[in-house]
Structure formats: structure tokens, C-alpha cells
Design a protein around this motif. Structure first.
Motif, mmCIF file in Angstrom:
data_model
loop_
_atom_site.group_PDB
_atom_site.id
_atom_site.type_symbol
_atom_site.label_atom_id
_atom_site.label_comp_id
_atom_site.label_asym_id
_atom_site.label_seq_id
_atom_site.Cartn_x
_atom_site.Cartn_y
_atom_site.Cartn_z
ATOM 1 N N GLN A 166 46.460 -43.152 78.168
ATOM 2 C CA GLN A 166 46.124 -42.910 80.170
ATOM 3 C C GLN A 166 44.757 -43.461 80.255
ATOM 4 N N GLY A 167 44.397 -44.414 79.792
ATOM 5 C CA GLY A 167 43.617 -45.446 79.915
ATOM 6 C C GLY A 167 42.243 -45.313 79.659
ATOM 7 N N ASN A 168 41.644 -44.196 78.754
ATOM 8 C CA ASN A 168 40.389 -45.322 78.798
ATOM 9 C C ASN A 168 39.977 -45.709 77.217
ATOM 10 N N ASN A 169 39.682 -46.730 77.324
ATOM 11 C CA ASN A 169 39.894 -47.800 76.272
ATOM 12 C C ASN A 169 39.348 -48.051 75.045
ATOM 13 N N GLN A 170 37.806 -46.834 75.649
ATOM 14 C CA GLN A 170 36.278 -47.201 74.899
ATOM 15 C C GLN A 170 36.625 -45.545 73.955
ATOM 16 N N VAL A 171 36.893 -46.720 72.920
ATOM 17 C CA VAL A 171 36.686 -44.950 71.571
ATOM 18 C C VAL A 171 36.302 -45.814 70.339
ATOM 19 N N VAL A 172 35.220 -44.871 69.836
ATOM 20 C CA VAL A 172 34.841 -45.132 69.056
ATOM 21 C C VAL A 172 35.393 -44.177 67.959
ATOM 22 N N LEU A 173 35.503 -44.773 66.514
ATOM 23 C CA LEU A 173 36.228 -43.624 65.260
ATOM 24 C C LEU A 173 34.990 -43.228 64.510
ATOM 25 N N CYS A 174 35.278 -41.972 63.959
ATOM 26 C CA CYS A 174 34.188 -42.039 63.189
ATOM 27 C C CYS A 174 34.853 -41.509 61.821
ATOM 28 N N GLU A 175 34.207 -41.642 61.117
ATOM 29 C CA GLU A 175 34.779 -41.292 59.630
ATOM 30 C C GLU A 175 33.883 -40.224 58.679
ATOM 31 N N ARG A 176 34.005 -38.940 59.187
ATOM 32 C CA ARG A 176 33.238 -37.827 58.799
ATOM 33 C C ARG A 176 33.820 -37.724 57.232
ATOM 34 N N GLY A 177 34.859 -37.708 55.974
ATOM 35 C CA GLY A 177 34.410 -37.496 55.497
ATOM 36 C C GLY A 177 35.331 -36.210 55.148
ATOM 37 N N ILE A 178 36.302 -36.200 54.118
ATOM 38 C CA ILE A 178 37.460 -35.314 54.334
ATOM 39 C C ILE A 178 37.387 -34.293 53.099
ATOM 40 N N ARG A 179 38.380 -33.237 53.478
ATOM 41 C CA ARG A 179 38.291 -31.982 52.229
ATOM 42 C C ARG A 179 39.387 -32.303 51.255
ATOM 43 N N THR A 180 39.592 -31.763 50.054
ATOM 44 C CA THR A 180 39.954 -32.555 48.479
ATOM 45 C C THR A 180 40.020 -31.123 47.790
ATOM 46 N N PHE A 181 40.432 -31.435 46.665
ATOM 47 C CA PHE A 181 40.781 -30.789 45.266
ATOM 48 C C PHE A 181 38.947 -30.544 45.125
ATOM 49 N N GLU A 182 37.985 -31.485 45.366
ATOM 50 C CA GLU A 182 36.775 -31.560 45.146
ATOM 51 C C GLU A 182 35.510 -31.243 46.276
ATOM 52 N N GLN A 183 34.906 -29.795 45.281
ATOM 53 C CA GLN A 183 34.038 -28.834 45.487
ATOM 54 C C GLN A 183 32.904 -29.489 45.631
ATOM 55 N N SER A 184 32.717 -29.990 44.549
ATOM 56 C CA SER A 184 30.754 -30.317 44.747
ATOM 57 C C SER A 184 30.427 -31.010 45.332
ATOM 58 N N THR A 185 30.856 -31.322 46.211
ATOM 59 C CA THR A 185 30.471 -31.986 47.605
ATOM 60 C C THR A 185 30.802 -31.100 48.950
ATOM 61 N N ARG A 186 30.346 -31.655 50.470
ATOM 62 C CA ARG A 186 30.902 -30.235 51.166
ATOM 63 C C ARG A 186 32.499 -31.253 51.776
ATOM 64 N N ASN A 187 31.445 -32.561 51.342
ATOM 65 C CA ASN A 187 33.612 -33.100 51.895
ATOM 66 C C ASN A 187 33.310 -34.615 51.370
ATOM 67 N N ILE A 188 34.440 -35.446 51.401
ATOM 68 C CA ILE A 188 34.502 -36.484 50.503
ATOM 69 C C ILE A 188 34.846 -37.746 51.309
ATOM 70 N N LEU A 189 33.224 -38.620 50.855
ATOM 71 C CA LEU A 189 33.423 -39.864 52.411
ATOM 72 C C LEU A 189 35.103 -40.860 52.184
ATOM 73 N N ASP A 190 35.920 -40.997 53.245
ATOM 74 C CA ASP A 190 37.195 -41.684 52.645
ATOM 75 C C ASP A 190 36.390 -43.266 52.979
ATOM 76 N N LEU A 191 35.962 -43.831 52.275
ATOM 77 C CA LEU A 191 36.050 -45.624 51.831
ATOM 78 C C LEU A 191 36.883 -45.815 52.089
ATOM 79 N N ASN A 192 37.703 -45.301 51.857
ATOM 80 C CA ASN A 192 39.425 -46.450 51.947
ATOM 81 C C ASN A 192 39.917 -46.047 53.600
#
Ligand code: PEP
Ligand code: MN
Length: 267
Positions: A166-192
Motif C-alpha cells: 500500500q505504498g511504503n517503499n522505504q523498507v530495509v530488511l534485517c537478517e537476525r538469525g534463525i532457529r535450527t537444530f543447533e543449540q550451541s548459540t542463540r540463533n544461526i546467522l543465515d549468511l545464505n
């Protein structure tokens, strides 16, 4: 389904050139990475001023700080609310740094507009809060949209599509890590996702290594990796006294470590 049908506004097909999102004189998606720094949460005037002046001195471009906090527990500190917005603007006026802060509900939008918050953050937990996305789609303010902790890249880009719909073109995305099977850190930064989204979309994307790592000692290497993968900037949690922080102290850099991070990324 082909990509052009999936994404009408966010795809590179719809707009081949990079979008530049401006917040004051700061440019996301331009030649230089944007460095946003500040506490997880605004705690007091003294705390915020100490951190804001410190990160400014090290060369940060914008100030972050939560006033309305999405805490996992109802018993945890919920943020200073409107008082926090006022302190952010005060710190912004003192340092010249524009501010970004999280909005959790469209009910709070009038207060964010009244206090002229420079950039509105949609947190991970609200990435698919469609009524919030629809409300912010109609607002003339830059948005920082964080990836849901369990959201696919497609769901992430569709959330951005809602904002642009509806018209907001001023969008910046932010990758902040996702949850996976790996528990040794809070999240996994998805560089992909950083490298992929730079291809799929014209929107700028930044990385949040603080929430991805959950521990301060991994923040700088992840920050450098994120820039290597194509991130247009970083958002970093910094506290003048991390051990005393009311939220996310474990992942917060000291002012001294942030200064070192700035030296690394500017090399
Ligand atoms: C934050 O930026 O403080 C925050 C709560 O981040 P996220 O929504 O990514 O968890
Ligand atoms: Mn935090």
C-alpha cells in the motif's frame, strides 16, 4: 509459481536497480555499510546518553534502543514505553544520530509519529503480524523489518511485500538469525539469506549479529562475515555496562569492543 507472481514489488525483476532508503543523511543500500548501534533497551537517560555519545564517537551512523520490548516473559522488564521514545529523541538531538526503535502494535503508531521516530523497527516476533504490516504500509516512515526467527526467505520477502503493497517503499530488511537444530548459540546467522536476498530483491538488507550469536564474543566475526556475504549494514547491541543491562547484556559489546569492531569494518 513464478517469482514475478510471488513478489510484485520486492523482486529484482520489478526493479533491477538497488533501492536506497534514506533516514536523514544515512543511506541504506548505497556504497557504504550503515552501522546502527545502541542498547537492547532504553533504561535511563544516563545509560542512553553514555552509550549514544560513545557509539557516535566510534563512528556509528544511527542509534538503536527498544522502548516497547517484546519480552518472552511477562515478568521481564517491558521497556520504558513513551518515556523511552522521548529519551531516544533527546539522545538523537545530542548526537545527531537518527534513531530506530521497535513498534509492537499499530495502537502505538500515533506516539511514534508524534515523537517523530526516524525509523520504525518491526521485530522478529511481529514479522507476520499482518495488521501491523498493513498499518505501516500506509505510513511515510522508513521501516526496518527483521526476519522472523522461524521464517523462510520467501515468508520474509512476502512480509516486505505487505509493507510495500500500500505504498511504503522505504523498507530495509534485517537478517537476525534463525532457529535450527543447533543449540550451541542463540540463533544461526543465515549468511545464505544475505547473499540470496541481494540477488532476489532490490531492497537493502542488514545483519544483526548480536541476536544471532547471543554472546558478545562472536559478534565481531559474524559482523565481518555478514558484510562479506553482502549485507548493506549492521545493527549491533552495545552497552556501557553489559553486566548491568536489563536486557541482552550477554550479547552486548562494551563501548571499547564496539570501537574495535568499527576499526575492523572500516579497514
Ligand atoms: C531487538 O532488536 O532488540 C530485538 C528484540 O530483536 P529481534 O526482534 O530480532 O529478536
Ligand atoms: Mn535485544
Amino acid at each position: 509459481m513464478s517469482q514475478t507472481i510471488l513478489y510484485k514489488k520486492v523482486s529484482r525483476e520489478s526493479k533491477p536497480e538497488n533501492t536506497i532508503v534514506r533516514v536523514g543523511s544515512v543511506e541504506f543500500g548505497g556504497l557504504h555499510p550503515v552501522l546502527i548501534a545502541g542498547p537492547c533497551t532504553v533504561e535511563s537517560e544516563n545509560q542512553l546518553m553514555a552509550i549514544a555519545t560513545g557509539v557516535k564517537k566510534s563512528g556509528a551512523h544511527m542509534l538503536r534502543g527498544g522502548a516497547f520490548k517484546p519480552r518472552s516473559s511477562p515478568y521481564a522488564f517491558q521497556g520504558m514505553g513513551i518515556e523511552g521514545l522521548k529519551l531516544l529523541k533527546k539522545a538523537s538531538a545530542a548526537t545527531g544520530l537518527p534513531v530506530v526503535t521497535e513498534i509492537m502494535s499499530s495502537e502505538d503508531l500515533p506516539a511514534f509519529l508524534e515523537h517523530d521516530i526516524d525509523m520504525l523497527q518491526i521485530g522478529s516476533r511481529n514479522m507476520q503480524n499482518f495488521s501491523l504490516l498493513k498499518a505501516l504500509s500506509k505510513v511515510n516512515k522508513p521501516i526496518l523489518l527483521k526476519r522472523g526467527m522461524s521464517a523462510t526467505v520467501e515468508e520474509f520477502l512476502l512480509a516486505a511485500e505487505y509493507l510495500m503493497h500500500q505504498g511504503n517503499n522505504q523498507v530495509v530488511l534485517c537478517e537476525r538469525g534463525i532457529r535450527t537444530f543447533e543449540q550451541s548459540t542463540r540463533n544461526i546467522l543465515d549468511l545464505n539469506s544475505l547473499a540470496l536476498i541481494r540477488q532476489l530483491s532490490h531492497l537493502p538488507i542488514i545483519a544483526d549479529p548480536s541476536h544471532a550469536a547471543g554472546r558478545y564474543d562472536l559478534v565481531t566475526p559474524l559482523a565481518i562475515a555478514a558484510l562479506g556475504a553482502g549485507a548493506n549494514g549492521l545493527i549491533i547491541e552495545v552497552h556501557h555496562e553489559p553486566e548491568e543491562a536489563l536486557c541482552d547484556g550477554k550479547q552486548s559489546l562494551t563501548l571499547g569492543s564496539f570501537e574495535k569492531l568499527m576499526l575492523c569494518v572500516n579497514r
